[in-house]
Design an enzyme around this catalytic site. Structure first.
Site, short mmCIF file in Angstrom:
data_model
loop_
_atom_site.label_atom_id
_atom_site.label_comp_id
_atom_site.label_asym_id
_atom_site.label_seq_id
_atom_site.Cartn_x
_atom_site.Cartn_y
_atom_site.Cartn_z
N CYS A 1 -27.22 -25.96 -9.15
CA CYS A 1 -26.59 -25.45 -7.93
C CYS A 1 -26.67 -23.93 -7.80
CB CYS A 1 -25.14 -25.90 -7.85
SG CYS A 1 -24.08 -25.06 -9.03
N CYS B 1 -20.82 -27.79 -9.38
CA CYS B 1 -21.50 -29.08 -9.15
C CYS B 1 -21.12 -30.16 -10.16
CB CYS B 1 -23.02 -28.88 -9.13
SG CYS B 1 -23.72 -28.53 -10.76
N CYS C 1 -22.12 -23.52 -26.53
CA CYS C 1 -23.42 -24.02 -26.96
C CYS C 1 -24.05 -24.74 -25.77
CB CYS C 1 -23.18 -24.98 -28.13
SG CYS C 1 -24.69 -25.63 -28.83
ZN LIG Z 1 -23.88 -26.21 -11.05
#
Ligand SMILES: [Zn+2]
Length: 162
Positions: free
Chosen positions: A79, A127, A148
């Protein structure tokens, strides 16, 4: 016999309800950027889709972003939200891009039990894409956190280019 069938129907009804509840719980959050699986598949590579939408994990040391420390920003590959700054990136030796913090408010935490114990999963706030996990063994002199992150979940843009 009839009683047995009724009990059986009851059990089935209960198990269906609990599955439905689990799904509702998982999907309860609505994201600003929301697409169907088919739409995500169209815009993401298969690696990006596997990680961001299926909570997969790339092979360690496989990402070209792992050893990249140029000044710039790492964006969500799904996104395009800025998630991590290169100034907070460090070499954790794990083979995955590692950061001691995210851009504020850009990353959400959730708990995942996939490996049989609780790990804090990191998701893009915009998102809901899976990014990686956060651990408490990061650099002591800064935040102590190690984000991570799968390199395939990120897109790097150098500082002076937009
Ligand atoms: Zn995203």
């Amino acid at each position: 016999m009839r009683r047995f069938i009724l009990v059986l129907i009851g059990v089935l009804a209960i198990s269906c309800t609990s599955t439905a509840q689990k799904e509702t719980k998982k999907n309860k959050k609505s994201y600003k950027v929301s697409k169907t699986d088919a739409e995500w598949k169209k815009i993401l590579t298969s690696e990006q889709y596997y990680i961001l939408r299926r909570a997969g994990t790339e092979r360690p040391f496989s990402s070209p972003l792992n050893k990249l420390y140029a000044p710039g920003i790492f964006y969500c590959a799904a996104c395009n939200t800025p998630l991590y700054e290169s100034k907070y990136k460090f070499d954790s030796g794990t083979g995955w891009p590692s950061f001691d913090r995210a851009v504020e408010g850009s990353v959400d935490k959730d708990v995942d039990h996939k490996l049989g114990y609780a790990r804090s999963e990191l998701l893009c706030t915009t998102c809901g894409g899976h990014l990686g996990h956060v651990f408490n063994d990061g650099p002591r002199e800064t935040t102590g956190k190690r984000h991570c992150i799968n390199g395939d979940a990120l897109i790097f843009k150098p500082k002076d280019k937009k």
